[in-house]
Write a protein that holds these residues in place. Structure first.
Motif, PDB file in Angstrom:
ATOM      1  N   ASP A 270    -112.488 -34.491  11.774  1.00  0.00           N
ATOM      2  CA  ASP A 270    -113.143 -33.595  10.813  1.00  0.00           C
ATOM      3  C   ASP A 270    -113.126 -34.162   9.388  1.00  0.00           C
ATOM      4  OD1 ASP A 270    -110.504 -33.217  10.357  1.00  0.00           O
ATOM      5  OD2 ASP A 270    -110.440 -31.122  11.032  1.00  0.00           O
ATOM      6  N   PHE A 271    -112.827 -35.462   9.270  1.00  0.00           N
ATOM      7  CA  PHE A 271    -112.853 -36.099   7.946  1.00  0.00           C
ATOM      8  C   PHE A 271    -114.218 -36.755   7.700  1.00  0.00           C
ATOM      9  CE2 PHE A 271    -112.254 -40.094   5.512  1.00  0.00           C
ATOM     10  CZ  PHE A 271    -111.877 -39.532   4.303  1.00  0.00           C
ATOM     11  N   ALA A 272    -114.823 -36.407   6.567  1.00  0.00           N
ATOM     12  CA  ALA A 272    -116.138 -36.979   6.246  1.00  0.00           C
ATOM     13  C   ALA A 272    -115.949 -38.235   5.397  1.00  0.00           C
ATOM     14  CB  ALA A 272    -116.984 -35.957   5.499  1.00  0.00           C
ATOM     15  N   ALA A 273    -116.046 -39.419   6.018  1.00  0.00           N
ATOM     16  CA  ALA A 273    -115.929 -40.684   5.269  1.00  0.00           C
ATOM     17  C   ALA A 273    -117.190 -40.896   4.437  1.00  0.00           C
ATOM     18  CB  ALA A 273    -115.718 -41.846   6.223  1.00  0.00           C
ATOM     19  N   VAL A 274    -118.326 -40.473   4.992  1.00  0.00           N
ATOM     20  CA  VAL A 274    -119.595 -40.492   4.258  1.00  0.00           C
ATOM     21  C   VAL A 274    -120.185 -39.095   4.389  1.00  0.00           C
ATOM     22  CG1 VAL A 274    -121.937 -41.440   4.207  1.00  0.00           C
ATOM     23  CG2 VAL A 274    -119.981 -42.964   4.547  1.00  0.00           C
TER      24      VAL A 274
ATOM     25  N   GLY B  58    -116.935 -47.691  -6.488  1.00  0.00           N
ATOM     26  CA  GLY B  58    -116.107 -46.501  -6.296  1.00  0.00           C
ATOM     27  C   GLY B  58    -114.702 -46.918  -5.949  1.00  0.00           C
ATOM     28  N   SER B  59    -113.788 -45.950  -6.013  1.00  0.00           N
ATOM     29  CA  SER B  59    -112.401 -46.302  -5.755  1.00  0.00           C
ATOM     30  C   SER B  59    -112.176 -46.495  -4.256  1.00  0.00           C
ATOM     31  CB  SER B  59    -111.472 -45.243  -6.340  1.00  0.00           C
ATOM     32  OG  SER B  59    -111.947 -43.988  -5.987  1.00  0.00           O
ATOM     33  N   SER B  60    -111.003 -46.954  -3.908  1.00  0.00           N
ATOM     34  CA  SER B  60    -110.675 -47.246  -2.519  1.00  0.00           C
ATOM     35  C   SER B  60    -110.817 -45.994  -1.660  1.00  0.00           C
ATOM     36  CB  SER B  60    -109.241 -47.774  -2.473  1.00  0.00           C
ATOM     37  OG  SER B  60    -108.940 -48.174  -1.182  1.00  0.00           O
ATOM     38  N   GLY B  61    -111.456 -46.138  -0.519  1.00  0.00           N
ATOM     39  CA  GLY B  61    -111.591 -45.020   0.407  1.00  0.00           C
ATOM     40  C   GLY B  61    -112.748 -44.089   0.099  1.00  0.00           C
ATOM     41  N   SER B  62    -113.614 -44.464  -0.845  1.00  0.00           N
ATOM     42  CA  SER B  62    -114.686 -43.535  -1.242  1.00  0.00           C
ATOM     43  C   SER B  62    -115.915 -43.622  -0.330  1.00  0.00           C
ATOM     44  CB  SER B  62    -115.085 -43.781  -2.704  1.00  0.00           C
ATOM     45  OG  SER B  62    -115.489 -45.119  -2.910  1.00  0.00           O
ATOM     46  N   GLY B  63    -115.911 -44.541   0.642  1.00  0.00           N
ATOM     47  CA  GLY B  63    -117.001 -44.553   1.623  1.00  0.00           C
ATOM     48  C   GLY B  63    -118.010 -45.677   1.440  1.00  0.00           C
ATOM     49  N   LYS B  64    -117.718 -46.622   0.566  1.00  0.00           N
ATOM     50  CA  LYS B  64    -118.674 -47.700   0.279  1.00  0.00           C
ATOM     51  C   LYS B  64    -118.900 -48.589   1.512  1.00  0.00           C
ATOM     52  CE  LYS B  64    -115.950 -49.437  -2.871  1.00  0.00           C
ATOM     53  NZ  LYS B  64    -114.741 -48.607  -2.747  1.00  0.00           N
ATOM     54  N   SER B  65    -117.807 -49.085   2.086  1.00  0.00           N
ATOM     55  CA  SER B  65    -117.947 -49.997   3.236  1.00  0.00           C
ATOM     56  C   SER B  65    -118.537 -49.281   4.437  1.00  0.00           C
ATOM     57  CB  SER B  65    -116.588 -50.581   3.634  1.00  0.00           C
ATOM     58  OG  SER B  65    -116.094 -51.376   2.602  1.00  0.00           O
ATOM     59  N   THR B  66    -118.161 -48.036   4.625  1.00  0.00           N
ATOM     60  CA  THR B  66    -118.686 -47.299   5.775  1.00  0.00           C
ATOM     61  C   THR B  66    -120.203 -47.152   5.652  1.00  0.00           C
ATOM     62  OG1 THR B  66    -116.593 -46.107   5.825  1.00  0.00           O
ATOM     63  CG2 THR B  66    -118.378 -45.190   7.137  1.00  0.00           C
ATOM     64  N   THR B  67    -120.670 -46.864   4.445  1.00  0.00           N
ATOM     65  CA  THR B  67    -122.117 -46.736   4.245  1.00  0.00           C
ATOM     66  C   THR B  67    -122.806 -48.071   4.515  1.00  0.00           C
ATOM     67  OG1 THR B  67    -121.680 -45.059   2.575  1.00  0.00           O
ATOM     68  CG2 THR B  67    -123.889 -46.004   2.584  1.00  0.00           C
TER      69      THR B  67
ATOM     70  N   ASP C   1    -120.023 -57.083   0.948  1.00  0.00           N
ATOM     71  CA  ASP C   1    -118.901 -56.149   0.790  1.00  0.00           C
ATOM     72  C   ASP C   1    -117.746 -56.861   0.097  1.00  0.00           C
ATOM     73  OD1 ASP C   1    -117.122 -54.102   0.875  1.00  0.00           O
ATOM     74  OD2 ASP C   1    -117.328 -53.719   3.022  1.00  0.00           O
ATOM     75  N   GLU C   2    -117.583 -56.613  -1.181  1.00  0.00           N
ATOM     76  CA  GLU C   2    -116.535 -57.240  -1.991  1.00  0.00           C
ATOM     77  C   GLU C   2    -116.467 -58.751  -1.743  1.00  0.00           C
ATOM     78  OE1 GLU C   2    -113.730 -55.276  -3.603  1.00  0.00           O
ATOM     79  OE2 GLU C   2    -114.100 -53.301  -2.776  1.00  0.00           O
ATOM     80  N   PRO C   3    -117.587 -59.456  -1.846  1.00  0.00           N
ATOM     81  CA  PRO C   3    -117.581 -60.863  -1.432  1.00  0.00           C
ATOM     82  C   PRO C   3    -116.730 -61.744  -2.343  1.00  0.00           C
ATOM     83  CG  PRO C   3    -119.621 -60.363  -2.563  1.00  0.00           C
ATOM     84  CD  PRO C   3    -118.899 -59.052  -2.378  1.00  0.00           C
TER      85      PRO C   3
ATOM     86  N   THR D 194    -118.394 -53.144  -4.630  1.00  0.00           N
ATOM     87  CA  THR D 194    -117.249 -53.606  -5.408  1.00  0.00           C
ATOM     88  C   THR D 194    -116.475 -52.398  -5.939  1.00  0.00           C
ATOM     89  OG1 THR D 194    -116.524 -55.009  -7.253  1.00  0.00           O
ATOM     90  CG2 THR D 194    -118.551 -53.786  -7.589  1.00  0.00           C
ATOM     91  N   HIS D 195    -115.195 -52.606  -6.294  1.00  0.00           N
ATOM     92  CA  HIS D 195    -114.574 -51.542  -7.072  1.00  0.00           C
ATOM     93  C   HIS D 195    -114.260 -52.022  -8.483  1.00  0.00           C
ATOM     94  CE1 HIS D 195    -111.122 -52.955  -4.480  1.00  0.00           C
ATOM     95  NE2 HIS D 195    -110.730 -53.298  -5.692  1.00  0.00           N
ATOM     96  N   ASP D 196    -114.923 -53.138  -8.859  1.00  0.00           N
ATOM     97  CA  ASP D 196    -114.736 -53.705 -10.188  1.00  0.00           C
ATOM     98  C   ASP D 196    -115.943 -53.331 -11.052  1.00  0.00           C
ATOM     99  OD1 ASP D 196    -114.805 -55.367 -12.386  1.00  0.00           O
ATOM    100  OD2 ASP D 196    -114.166 -57.157 -11.302  1.00  0.00           O
TER     101      ASP D 196
HETATM  102  N1  LIG Z   1    -112.352 -46.151  11.939  1.00  0.00           N
HETATM  103  C1  LIG Z   1    -111.906 -45.236  11.091  1.00  0.00           C
HETATM  104  N2  LIG Z   1    -111.212 -44.162  11.501  1.00  0.00           N
HETATM  105  C2  LIG Z   1    -110.778 -43.213  10.645  1.00  0.00           C
HETATM  106  N3  LIG Z   1    -111.023 -43.238   9.314  1.00  0.00           N
HETATM  107  C3  LIG Z   1    -111.708 -44.274   8.838  1.00  0.00           C
HETATM  108  C4  LIG Z   1    -112.194 -45.323   9.676  1.00  0.00           C
HETATM  109  N4  LIG Z   1    -112.872 -46.205   8.891  1.00  0.00           N
HETATM  110  C5  LIG Z   1    -112.787 -45.735   7.649  1.00  0.00           C
HETATM  111  N5  LIG Z   1    -112.099 -44.579   7.593  1.00  0.00           N
HETATM  112  C6  LIG Z   1    -111.810 -43.776   6.410  1.00  0.00           C
HETATM  113  O1  LIG Z   1    -113.028 -43.507   5.749  1.00  0.00           O
HETATM  114  C7  LIG Z   1    -112.840 -43.513   4.338  1.00  0.00           C
HETATM  115  C8  LIG Z   1    -113.852 -44.444   3.715  1.00  0.00           C
HETATM  116  O2  LIG Z   1    -113.539 -45.778   4.063  1.00  0.00           O
HETATM  117  P1  LIG Z   1    -114.328 -47.015   3.496  1.00  0.00           P
HETATM  118  O3  LIG Z   1    -113.804 -48.221   4.185  1.00  0.00           O
HETATM  119  O4  LIG Z   1    -115.782 -46.752   3.601  1.00  0.00           O
HETATM  120  O5  LIG Z   1    -113.893 -47.001   1.974  1.00  0.00           O
HETATM  121  P2  LIG Z   1    -114.257 -48.013   0.799  1.00  0.00           P
HETATM  122  O6  LIG Z   1    -114.929 -47.226  -0.248  1.00  0.00           O
HETATM  123  O7  LIG Z   1    -114.952 -49.193   1.353  1.00  0.00           O
HETATM  124  O8  LIG Z   1    -112.806 -48.417   0.277  1.00  0.00           O
HETATM  125  P3  LIG Z   1    -112.209 -49.860  -0.190  1.00  0.00           P
HETATM  126  O9  LIG Z   1    -112.617 -50.017  -1.624  1.00  0.00           O
HETATM  127  O10 LIG Z   1    -110.727 -49.661  -0.053  1.00  0.00           O
HETATM  128  O11 LIG Z   1    -112.746 -50.925   0.711  1.00  0.00           O
HETATM  129  C9  LIG Z   1    -111.393 -43.920   4.091  1.00  0.00           C
HETATM  130  O12 LIG Z   1    -110.653 -42.770   3.798  1.00  0.00           O
HETATM  131  C10 LIG Z   1    -110.976 -44.534   5.407  1.00  0.00           C
HETATM  132  O13 LIG Z   1    -109.600 -44.356   5.630  1.00  0.00           O
END
Ligand SMILES: Nc1ncnc2c1ncn2[C@@H]1O[C@H](COP(=O)(O)OP(=O)(O)OP(=O)(O)O)[C@@H](O)[C@H]1O
Ligand SMILES: [Mg+2]
Length: 382
Positions: free
Chosen positions: A26-30, A47-56, A169-171, A202-204
């Protein structure tokens, strides 16, 4: 070819993300992202760490499947298209080169697996080696290269099959500052020369500003600000973006009407803001370099220009930073502000001395909604 953006609002986007979601349990990463990316643009997810950039980015590349929503390229859905058929190149923070292959064979790899003609492969790889200036290193293995050289190989490998879109992604995240800046310049030139569409993560914030035409600010899986670095800095759409991008001072005030607010019992002119009700709490955001510091004598000798505000404060601390200096002041009501001035531009006030702080109403932003943690993050974080 040109990387100059066609600003025509009628130009159809190359990529459209529509109501895009990615849930883990039930966690919305994006969380319901909507975004149009124009052909030839350099767009950065910041965005900061965990904000959903890589997932998108991974959903765009096809490595992750959206929980719901659409990804369109040229109006056609990509959802059921496998990654290698998406016409998208990807470069990661870890170069992920093949250690047993030399530079030439690493770059050739995407073409070799696509079973292209060997003469055509050789021609394209030569062109890439030249582009990333690694001709002299063609026969080395990755372990015999510096981090920056390895990343250039990874970029060449992503570009060799001429994808329309390049995702990064953060190359440059693993490289030291000087090398990172050199490669940032190279990337900007590459983008200009090839007219590619680049989506960069990036987060820079300095890197984002340096590279991109537009920046999408991510927070908790959402895009909370989108625009050029200049616009996002000058006119942040909300208090979060103001606190995230650059430094900011936040003053709590109470609106009187759409162009006036009361701060510590003193009326202040504010930028005309539609929809403000009398009595409503607001915060005023002033960038450190947008306010000027005067001694009480200077303030008396220079009448306040129309539209300007002036508040009294006491200097808490001065910090000399080379070309600039920052000055922390505190008001009678205990509000803190940090101001920035070019060093040598005026007599430096002493700690403990009374000062006047002036700014023009149009230089401050007014927010009626904010989050306590944004304000704490913004205030005094220099
Ligand atoms: N396979 C997974 N299972 C559960 N949660 C996940 C999974 N992949 C990512 N997440 C969660 O989704 C959220 C977004 O992750 P994401 O990798 O997109 O962040 P990010 O913005 O790229 O961060 P960073 O700057 O640290 O790379 C984070 O809270 C992460 O823990
Ligand atoms: Mg990431």
């Amino acid at each position: 070819m040109s990387a100059v953006l066609q600003e025509s609002p009628n130009q159809a986007p190359l990529v459209s993300l529509r109501d895009l979601n990615k849930h883990y349990g039930d966690f919305a990463a994006v969380d319901n992202i909507n975004l149009d990316i124009r052909e030839g643009e350099f767009l950065t997810f910041l965005g900061s760490s965990g904000s959903g950039k890589s997932t998108t980015l991974s959903m765009l590349a096809g490595f992750e499947t959206p929980s719901s929503g659409e990804i369109l390229v040229d109006g056609k859905s990509l959802i059921n298209v496998p990654p290698h058929k998406r016409d998208i190149g990807m470069v990661f923070q870890r170069y992920s080169l093949f250690p047993h292959l030399n530079v030439r064979d690493n770059i050739a790899f995407p073409l070799t697996i696509r079973k292209q003609d060997p003469a055509e492969i050789a021609r394209r790889v030569d062109a890439m080696l030249k582009l990333v200036q690694l001709e002299a290193f063609a026969h080395r293995r990755p372990a015999q290269l510096s981090g920056g050289q390895q990343q250039r190989v990874a970029i060449a490998r992503a570009l060799v099959y001429e994808p329309r879109i390049l995702l990064m992604d953060e190359p440059l995240g693993a490289l030291d500052k000087k090398l990172r800046e050199d490669l940032q310049d190279e990337l900007r030139h590459l983008h200009r020369r090839l007219g590619l569409t680049i989506v960069y993560v990036t987060h820079d914030q300095e890197e984002a500003m340096r590279l991109s035409q537009r920046i999408a600010i991510f927070s908790h899986g959402r895009i909370v600000g989108l625009g050029s670095g200049y616009d996002l800095y000058q006119n942040p759409p909300n208090a979060f973006v103001a606190s995230f991008l650059g430094n900011s001072n936040f003053l709590r005030a109470r609106a009187q009407d759409s162009h006036c607010a009361v701060f510590e019992n003193q009326p202040l002119a504010i930028r005309q803001t539609a929809g403000l009700c009398g009595g409503q709490e607001v915060v005023l955001m002033i960038r450190p370099e947008k306010a000027t510091l005067l001694s009480p004598q200077e303030a008396e000798a220079n009448p306040l220009p129309p539209g300007c505000n002036e508040i009294a404060a006491v200097v808490e601390e001065m910090v000399f930073l080379g070309e600039s200096l920052t000055c922390s002041v505190v008001t009678a009501g205990g509000s803190r502000m940090t101001l920035k001035a070019l060093s040598g531009s005026a007599a430096t006030p002493q700690t403990g001395s009374p000062v006047r702080v002036r700014w023009h109403a149009k230089e401050s932003c007014v927010y009626s909604q904010w989050n306590e943690s944004d304000l704490l993050k913004g205030a005094g974080s220099h």
